[in-house]
Design an enzyme around this catalytic site. Structure first.
Site, PDB file in Angstrom:
ATOM      1  N   LYS A   1     -12.810  -6.534   2.961  1.00 43.60           N
ATOM      2  CA  LYS A   1     -11.368  -6.574   2.683  1.00 43.60           C
ATOM      3  C   LYS A   1     -10.627  -7.200   3.870  1.00 43.60           C
ATOM      4  O   LYS A   1     -10.973  -6.938   5.022  1.00 43.60           O
ATOM      5  CB  LYS A   1     -10.885  -5.135   2.459  1.00 43.60           C
ATOM      6  CG  LYS A   1      -9.424  -4.992   2.062  1.00 43.60           C
ATOM      7  CD  LYS A   1      -9.092  -3.517   1.792  1.00 43.60           C
ATOM      8  CE  LYS A   1      -7.682  -3.320   1.269  1.00 43.60           C
ATOM      9  NZ  LYS A   1      -7.391  -1.909   0.932  1.00 43.60           N
TER      10      LYS A   1
ATOM     11  N   SER B   1      -5.463  -1.107  -3.739  1.00 44.38           N
ATOM     12  CA  SER B   1      -5.227  -2.375  -3.104  1.00 44.38           C
ATOM     13  C   SER B   1      -6.498  -3.174  -2.791  1.00 44.38           C
ATOM     14  O   SER B   1      -6.411  -4.365  -2.525  1.00 44.38           O
ATOM     15  CB  SER B   1      -4.452  -2.159  -1.798  1.00 44.38           C
ATOM     16  OG  SER B   1      -5.226  -1.414  -0.874  1.00 44.38           O
TER      17      SER B   1
ATOM     18  N   SER C   1      -6.991   3.397  -2.895  1.00 41.73           N
ATOM     19  CA  SER C   1      -7.300   1.960  -2.941  1.00 41.73           C
ATOM     20  C   SER C   1      -8.763   1.568  -2.970  1.00 41.73           C
ATOM     21  O   SER C   1      -9.082   0.401  -3.156  1.00 41.73           O
ATOM     22  CB  SER C   1      -6.635   1.247  -1.772  1.00 41.73           C
ATOM     23  OG  SER C   1      -5.291   1.022  -2.087  1.00 41.73           O
TER      24      SER C   1
HETATM   25  N1  GLN Z   1      -1.605   2.491  -4.523  1.00 39.76           N
HETATM   26  C1  GLN Z   1      -1.269   3.273  -3.374  1.00 39.76           C
HETATM   27  C2  GLN Z   1      -0.097   2.667  -2.644  1.00 39.76           C
HETATM   28  O1  GLN Z   1       0.356   1.652  -3.056  1.00 39.76           O
HETATM   29  C3  GLN Z   1      -2.460   3.441  -2.482  1.00 39.76           C
HETATM   30  C4  GLN Z   1      -2.756   2.259  -1.671  1.00 39.76           C
HETATM   31  C5  GLN Z   1      -3.916   2.440  -0.755  1.00 39.76           C
HETATM   32  O2  GLN Z   1      -4.717   3.368  -0.920  1.00 39.76           O
HETATM   33  N2  GLN Z   1      -3.980   1.584   0.232  1.00 39.76           N
HETATM   34  O3  GLN Z   1       0.365   3.194  -1.663  1.00 39.76           O
END
Ligand code: GLN
Length: 485
Positions: free
Chosen positions: A76, A151, A175
Site C-alpha cells: 500500500k 482504504s 481498511s
Molecule cells: N473507512 C474508514 C475511514 O474512512 C476506515 C479507514 C481506515 O481504516 N484507514 O476512516
C-alpha cells in the site's frame, strides 16, 4: 505459467525453495500481470527495473533462509519506501520520495521479499471505497464498475487479481478487513502495537495498524510473522518475543467458545449477510465449538466515537502538510499564511478536508469536552465490553461488513452511508484488538462476503487457528475470469 495465479504465496515459496522457479521468473510473471491489469488502476508507482535487479541478485544468493525468499510483493502506498515515491493517495505528496524505509516494509525485505510497486489507496487512508484517491478509483476484479472497498483498495484488487502474491495494508477503522471482504481475500488487523507504525504515513495514530492481506489463512500467518515485532522507533510498539504464527498454525476449534454479539444484528441488514453469519455459526458448531450469545452494549456508539477520535487525530497529524517541509506547495498567496492556505486547499481532496474540519471542530476550545473528551470515555466503555466478553469466550464471530461491494459512485456523495460501511470493523480498532476477515460466501451477484473473528489482544495465533479451521470447512472458491486482461 498461468497456474501461478491460482496458487498461494506459501505454495509459491515452496517452488522457489525447491528451485522449480527463480525469483526473476516470478518477478517477470507478476510484472506481466501488472501490465495487463492497468485497467484495474491498483498501482500508483511501479519500479520494475529495480524489481528485476533485486531478483537477479537474490537468485545469486546461496542458502537464504528468510520467510519470503525472493518473493515479489507490492505494498500500500502509505508505507514509506526509501528512494521510491510514497504518495498516500494524495496530491499533496504526489512527488514525495522518502529518504527512509518503514519498519514493516524493511521487515519484508529482510525476509527476502522484493518490491514490485506501490498500491493505490484512499487519500491518507480516509475512505471505504478507494474513491478518495487523487490517483483515481480502483476497480474490483470481481466486476467492472464495482469498488474494491477501502482504504486498502489497491492492495485488495492487486491481490485478488494476482498482480502480487500477497500484500500489506493498514487498518484504522476497517481498511484491511472491509476490502478483503469485498474481494474474497483474507485480511488481518493485528493488535495495536504488534506491527510498528514507524514510517507509515499517519492517519489516526492511536488506531492505525499495518497488517497482511493474502489469498488464504496460511499465507496470512506467514506474512504476519514477517512484518510483526518490536521496534524501538515506535513508542507504542509492544516489546515481546516474536511468534512463529505459520509454524504453530493448527486447525483448532474443538471446545473453543465463540461469542455471538446481538448488537451486530443491525437494522436493514441484507438477508444474505444474516445467512452468511448463520452458516458461520453452523460450521463452528459442527466442528465442536461452543456458541455463546453475548452482549457488547456500547457497540452502537462505536461509529460516532470513531468519527470523532479519528478526524481529531487526523487534523493534528495532517497539520505538517503546509507546503514548507513536504511535497506540494501552491504558487499562490502573498505571504506565508496565504501560501499555507492555498497549499492545503489545492493539495487535499474533499474527504480529507472534511476530516480536518471535523477534527479541528471537536478539538476546539468549548467543544473539546463535549466531543473529544466524551468520545475518549465512550472508547473506554467499548473496550470494557470486549474485556468482559473475553472472560467468557475465546473469540467473537460477526459479519465483516453490512453489505457486499457496491457500485463506483453509489455512495461517493453520501458520507454517512459510506461511514456506515465501517459499522462492524471500527469497534475493534477503538479497543486495539486483533480481527481477521475471511471469505465465507457470496451474494446473489456472486460477489464475496466476509466473516470477522475477533479475539483479545495478542491472541493472533488463536484467531489464525480458528480462521484456518473455518476456511477448510467453508471451502470458498474465488471465480475470476480475468476480464480486464
Ligand atoms: N473507512 C474508514 C475511514 O474512512 C476506515 C479507514 C481506515 O481504516 N484507514 O476512516
Amino acid at each position: 505459467m498461468n497456474d501461478l495465479n491460482d496458487i498461494s504465496l506459501s505454495e509459491i515459496i515452496k517452488l522457489v525453495k525447491s528451485k522449480k522457479i527463480s525469483s526473476v521468473e516470478l518477478a517477470n510473471h507478476f510484472i506481466n500481470n501488472i501490465k495487463k491489469g492497468k485497467k484495474l488502476n491498483s498501482f500508483i508507482t511501479t519500479c520494475f527495473d529495480q524489481t528485476i535487479k533485486d531478483s537477479k541478485n537474490f537468485d545469486k544468493k546461496q542458502n537464504f533462509d528468510g520467510l519470503l525468499p525472493g518473493i515479489p510483493i507490492a505494498v500500500k502506498d502509505l508505507f514509506c519506501t526509501k528512494n521510491i515515491k510514497t504518495t498516500a493517495g494524495s496530491k499533496i505528496l504526489e512527488n514525495f520520495v522518502p529518504t527512509y524505509e518503514s519498519t514493516v516494509t524493511n521487515n519484508l525485505w529482510e525476509e527476502g521479499a522484493i518490491l514490485l510497486g506501490k498500491l493505490n489507496c484512499d487519500e491518507f487512508a480516509m475512505g471505504s471505497s478507494n474513491e478518495t484517491s487523487f490517483f483515481g478509483n480502483v476497480i474490483n476484479p470481481l466486476e467492472n464498475n464495482f469498488v474494491p472497498g477501502g482504504s486498502s483498495g489497491g492492495s485488495a484488487t492487486a491481490l485478488a487479481a494476482s498482480l502480487t502474491p500477497a500484500t500489506i495494508g493498514t487498518d484504522t477503522g476497517g481498511s484491511i478487513r472491509q476490502p478483503a471482504s469485498f474481494t474474497g481475500t483474507v485480511g488481518l488487523k493485528p493488535t495495536y502495537g504488534l506491527c510498528s507504525r514507524w514510517g507509515i504515513v499517519a492517519f489516526a495514530s492511536s488506531l492505525d495498524q499495518a497488517g497482511p492481506m493474502t489469498k488464504n489463512v496460511e499465507d496470512c500467518a506467514l506474512m504476519l510473522e514477517a512484518i510483526s515485532g518490536y521496534d524501538k522507533k515506535d513508542s507504542t510498539s509492544i516489546n515481546r518475543k516474536k511468534e512463529n504464527y505459520s509454524k504453530n498454525l493448527k486447525r483448532t476449534i474443538k471446545g473453543i467458545k465463540i461469542g455471538i454479539p446481538k448488537e451486530y444484528r443491525v437494522d436493514n441488514m441484507p438477508k444474505e449477510i444474516d445467512q452468511l453469519w448463520k452458516n458461520g455459526i453452523d460450521i463452528l458448531k459442527k466442528s465442536g465449538a461452543k456458541i455463546i450469545d453475548i452482549s457488547l452494549p456500547h457497540t452502537k456508539y462505536a461509529l460516532p466515537t470513531y468519527y470523532i477520535v479519528a478526524p481529531a487525530e487526523a487534523s493534528s497529524n495532517l497539520a505538517r502538510y503546509d507546503g514548507i517541509k513536504y511535497g506540494y506547495r501552491s504558487k499562490k498567496g502573498n505571504n506565508l499564511i496565504e501560501m499555507y492556505e492555498h497549499t492545503r486547499a489545492e493539495g487535499f481532496g474533499d474527504e480529507v478536508k472534511r476530516r480536518v474540519l471535523i477534527g479541528t471542530y471537536v478539538l476546539s476550545s468549548g467543544y473539546y469536552d463535549a466531543y473529544y473528551l466524551k468520545a475518549q470515555k465512550v472508547r473506554k466503555l467499548i473496550k470494557g465490553d470486549f474485556d468482559n466478553s473475553f472472560r467468557e469466550v475465546d473469540a467473537i464471530l460477526t459479519p465483516s461488513t453490512p453489505s457486499s461491494a457496491f457500485k463506483i459512485g453509489e455512495k461517493a456523495n453520501d458520507p454517512i452511508s459510506m461511514y456506515l460501511n465501517d459499522i462492524f470493523t471500527v469497534p475493534v480498532n477503538l479497543a486495539g484488538l486483533p480481527a481477521i476477515s475471511i471469505p465465507a460466501g457470496k451474494d446473489h451477484k456472486g460477489h464475496p462476503l466476509g466473516l470477522q473473528l475477533i479475539t483479545k489482544a495478542l491472541d493472533e495465533q488463536k484467531i489464525l487457528n480458528i480462521a484456518f479451521a473455518m476456511e477448510k470447512e467453508i471451502d470458498f472458491k474465488q471465480s475470476l475470469n480475468r476480464w480486464w486482461e
